[in-house]
Write a protein that holds these residues in place. Structure first.
Motif, short mmCIF file in Angstrom:
data_model
loop_
_atom_site.label_atom_id
_atom_site.label_comp_id
_atom_site.label_asym_id
_atom_site.label_seq_id
_atom_site.Cartn_x
_atom_site.Cartn_y
_atom_site.Cartn_z
N TYR A 181 -8.93 -1.10 4.41
CA TYR A 181 -9.02 0.06 5.20
C TYR A 181 -9.57 1.65 4.49
O TYR A 181 -9.22 2.54 3.29
CB TYR A 181 -7.42 0.10 4.30
N LYS A 182 -11.01 1.62 4.88
CA LYS A 182 -11.93 2.31 3.69
C LYS A 182 -11.57 4.32 4.42
O LYS A 182 -11.45 4.96 4.01
CB LYS A 182 -12.73 1.71 4.64
N LYS A 183 -10.94 3.81 5.45
CA LYS A 183 -10.57 5.45 6.09
C LYS A 183 -9.38 5.94 6.16
O LYS A 183 -8.79 6.81 6.45
CB LYS A 183 -10.92 5.16 7.61
N THR A 184 -7.89 5.23 5.46
CA THR A 184 -6.25 5.74 6.05
C THR A 184 -5.83 4.67 5.40
O THR A 184 -5.05 4.87 4.79
CB THR A 184 -6.42 4.50 7.14
N LEU A 185 -6.22 3.87 3.90
CA LEU A 185 -5.85 3.97 2.74
C LEU A 185 -5.02 4.90 2.51
O LEU A 185 -3.71 5.35 1.79
CB LEU A 185 -6.82 3.33 1.57
N GLY A 186 -5.58 6.14 1.40
CA GLY A 186 -4.85 7.61 1.11
C GLY A 186 -5.10 7.34 -0.09
O GLY A 186 -4.52 8.62 -0.84
N ASN B 20 0.82 -0.92 -0.12
CA ASN B 20 0.05 -0.29 0.27
C ASN B 20 0.61 1.27 -0.20
O ASN B 20 0.18 1.86 -0.63
CB ASN B 20 -0.98 -0.11 1.18
N ARG C 159 0.64 3.61 -2.69
CA ARG C 159 0.33 5.54 -2.88
C ARG C 159 1.13 6.01 -3.27
O ARG C 159 0.81 7.31 -3.40
CB ARG C 159 0.02 5.97 -1.15
N ASP D 232 -8.63 -1.06 9.52
CA ASP D 232 -8.86 1.05 9.75
C ASP D 232 -8.24 0.18 11.26
O ASP D 232 -8.61 -0.13 12.25
CB ASP D 232 -9.83 1.31 9.13
#
Length: 331
Positions: free
Chosen positions: A111-116, A80, A84, A331
Motif C-alpha cells: 500500500y505505497k499510496k494509501t496505507l496512512g 492496518n 494506523r 493500492d
C-alpha cells in the motif's frame, strides 16, 4: 550596579527558576507514569491469536504497573486500520499496540499510496513477544493428504479453489501467493477479519484451504474436523512435532513465520519505552504466560527495541523481494 541591570538579572533569575520548575514538573510527570489506565490496541478481532496473546500479557502487566490495561480491538484491512490508529495516538505511554508482522513489514510495500502510516517513522518498537510457524489447513474431508496432493488438486481445478486470509498483504495471503508462484497454481483469495472466521469457513466447506497460525486450527485438527498439510518453518517445529515442513515436501526455501510484537507511537519518551520494555519482558518470562503462549503454539521471544527494529527491517527486505517478484500491489 545600575537599577536596569539589577532588574534584568532578576528577570533572568526568575526565568531560570521557571524553566527549572517546568523541567522538574515534566520529569515528575514521567516518573509517575503510569497514573491512569493504558489502552492496548489490537488490530484484530476478539478471539484471534493476537487478541489472546494481548490478554495473556495485559493482566500481569496491569498488576506490575499498577494500572488497568484495557485491550481495545480495532480490526480491519489485515491489521492496518488498528495499526494506523495507534500510530496517530498521543505519544504519552498510554497507548500501546500489539500487532503482527503484516502491518509492520509487508503493508508499506503493498500500500505505497494509501496505507496512512510509516511503521519505522510513526511507531517506536518496544519488544518482540513471540513467534510461530504458519500451517496449511484444509477440511478433514479434503482429498489432499499432503501439500503436493493439494497442488495437484488445484491444478486439476484452476481458479476454482478458495483460500482464506486475514487480509491482503498478511502472512496468510503472501504464504499462499508464494505457493501459487512456486507450484504454478491459481487460487481465489477470500479475505476475513480474523483466523477464527477462516477456520469456521474451512469447516463449513466455504473455502478449501488457508495458511494460519496453529493456535486457531489445532483444536479442530485434534477434533478430526480439519487437517494440516504442512508447516512454514524451514526446520521441524518443537511446538508442532511430527508435522512436515513445506520445504521438506519439495517447496524450496518456503518460510513464513508469524510474529507478534509491541510498539508505541513514535515520540513516546525514552524512559517510558525502557520501562515498558523491562515490564513486558518480565511478564513474557512468567511461567503462566509461557503456558498460555504454548497453548497457542507460540514460542516466547522477548527482545530489545533495537532487535525488534532490526527484525522489521530485515523482514521487510526479504518480503519486498517476494512481493516485487509476484508483482503484488494493493493500492
Amino acid at each position: 550596579m545600575s537599577r536596569s541591570l539589577s532588574t534584568r538579572r532578576l528577570r533572568a533569575s526568575l526565568l531560570g527558576l521557571a524553566a527549572a520548575g517546568l523541567l522538574a514538573a515534566s520529569a515528575a510527570a514521567q516518573a509517575a507514569w503510569p497514573d491512569r489506565p493504558i489502552q492496548m490496541v489490537v488490530p484484530f478481532p476478539a478471539g484471534s491469536s493476537p487478541d489472546i496473546l494481548a490478554r495473556a500479557i495485559a493482566e500481569p502487566l496491569s498488576a506490575d504497573l499498577g494500572q488497568p490495561i484495557v485491550v481495545d480491538n480495532k480490526p480491519g484491512a489485515g491489521g492496518n486500520i488498528g495499526t494506523r490508529f495507534a500510530s496517530k495516538a498521543k505519544p504519552d505511554g498510554y497507548t500501546i499496540l500489539l500487532t503482527i508482522n503484516g502491518p509492520m513489514v509487508t503493508a508499506p510495500t503493498l500500500y505505497k499510496k494509501t496505507l496512512g502510516y510509516d511503521p519505522l517513522k510513526d511507531l517506536a518498537p518496544i519488544t518482540l513477544v513471540g513467534t510461530s510457524p504458519n500451517v496449511l489447513v484444509v477440511p478433514a474431508g479434503s482429498p489432499a493428504g499432503n501439500a503436493q496432493e493439494f497442488v495437484a488438486m488445484a491444478k486439476s481445478k484452476p481458479g476454482e479453489l478458495n483460500y482464506g486470509t486475514v487480509g491482503p498483504g498478511s502472512s496468510s495471503h503472501l504464504a499462499m501467493a508464494m505457493l501459487e508462484h512456486q507450484a504454478g497454481i491459481k487460487l481465489q483469495q477470500i479475505p476475513y477479519t480474523g483466523f477464527p472466521q477462516i477456520i469456521t469457513s474451512i469447516l463449513a466447506g466455504d473455502i478449501q484451504a488457508g495458511f494460519m497460525v496453529p493456535g486457531i486450527a489445532m483444536s479442530q485438527v485434534k477434533a478430526g474436523k480439519a487437517k494440516i498439510l504442512g508447516i512454514t518453518s524451514l526446520q521441524p517445529s518443537d511446538v508442532l512435532p511430527g508435522l512436515p515442513t513445506m520445504a521438506e515436501q519439495g517447496f524450496k526455501d518456503f518460510e513464513s513465520i508469524s510474529w507478534d510484537a509491541i510498539f508505541v507511537p513514535a515520540g513516546t519518551p525514552d524512559d517510558i519505552v525502557r520501562k515498558l520494555n523491562a515490564a513486558i519482558r518480565k511478564v513474557i518470562e512468567r511461567d503462566e504466560v509461557k503456558a498460555k503462549m504454548a497453548a497457542l503454539y507460540f514460542t516466547p521471544a522477548a527482545s530489545t527495541p533495537e532487535e525488534l527494529t532490526a527484525l522489521v527491517v530485515n523482514e521487510k527486505k526479504r518480503w519486498d523481494e517476494v512481493i516485487n517478484r509476484l508483482g503484488l500491489s494493493l493500492d
